[in-house]
Each structure stands twice: as C-alpha cells, then as structure tokens.
Design a protein around this motif. Structure first.
Motif: not given
Length: 140
Positions: A107, A128-133, A135-136
């Motif tokens: 990851s 690493p920062p998790a992608p915003a839900e 934004a996906a």
C-alpha cells in the motif's frame, strides 16, 4: 564501545578454565563442545534468516503497520530481517553510522529504521494519505 565483543570471549575462556579446574581434560572437551554448539546454533539461525530473505525483494514487507507495532528499541538488525523476511533498502551510505533501512508494503506505507552499532534506535511509519471517497466518484 561494544562490551559483548570483549565479555563473551572472556566468559568462554573462564568457562573452559573452570571446567579444567573441576574435571580436567574431559571438562575442557565438554565446555569447548558446548561453546562450539552455541556458536553453530547462532550461525545456523543467521543463515536461515538470510536464506529466507534471499527469496524476497529488497525492502519489502507484508505490512508496514504490523512491522511498526512489533519493533522495539534495542532489537538487532538480524531480528528485524527475520521479522520482515527481507533485507531492508539501505538509505544511508555504506559502512556509515547510523545505518538507515526502509521496508515498504503493497500500500506504499513504509517503515524507516535507524540502527546504531546494529541495534535499533528509532523508527518511523509513513502511511500515504487515503484518497477522499467523494473525489473518486464522478459528478453528475
């Protein structure tokens, strides 16, 4: 100064001397056999750890978070290699103290460990920062 490099040979000589005083040559043979067996056990463990590490990519671990949870100050480099079953990616210049190694998981999280004289001094976990839900998902 690493006292183990001085104390262990002195302790070995003392064990052989005590065995000589107590039992003569059979005592020396028994003490020397015990010392050789102890050295072979440590050598075998080291070879087994390095054999397992040879089959994995350098700097790889299954889970950086779990590795971070298992680490303790004072653990030696061989023990960390045994836990990760892989050699660490060396970040510091070769043969320079402190030695810095990094293990990364799938990851892209990684643990960076700093070793002084072969003992773990400090380590840091990077996630690493998790992608915003939101934004996906594409907008309407």
């Amino acid at each position: 100064m690493n006292f183990q490099k001085i104390v262990l040979p002195i302790l070995g000589v003392a064990v052989v001397a005590i065995a000589w005083r107590a039992y003569g040559w059979p005592g020396v043979a028994l003490a020397a056999g015990g010392i050789v067996m102890w050295m072979l056990l440590h050598f075998t463990r080291m070879m087994k750890v390095l054999q397992r590490a040879a089959n994995r990519p350098v700097g790889w671990c299954d889970s950086a978070v779990m590795l971070n949870a298992k680490l303790r100050p004072g653990v030696n480099l061989l023990h960390v290699v045994a836990m990760t079953r892989a050699l660490g990616e060396q970040l510091s210049p070769k043969d320079e103290q402190p030695e810095v190694y990094r293990w990364t998981d799938g990851s892209a999280s990684h643990v960076t460990c700093e070793f002084a004289q072969g003992k773990l001094v400090k380590w840091t976990l990077f996630r690493p920062p998790a992608p915003a839900e939101g934004a996906a998902a594409p907008g309407p």
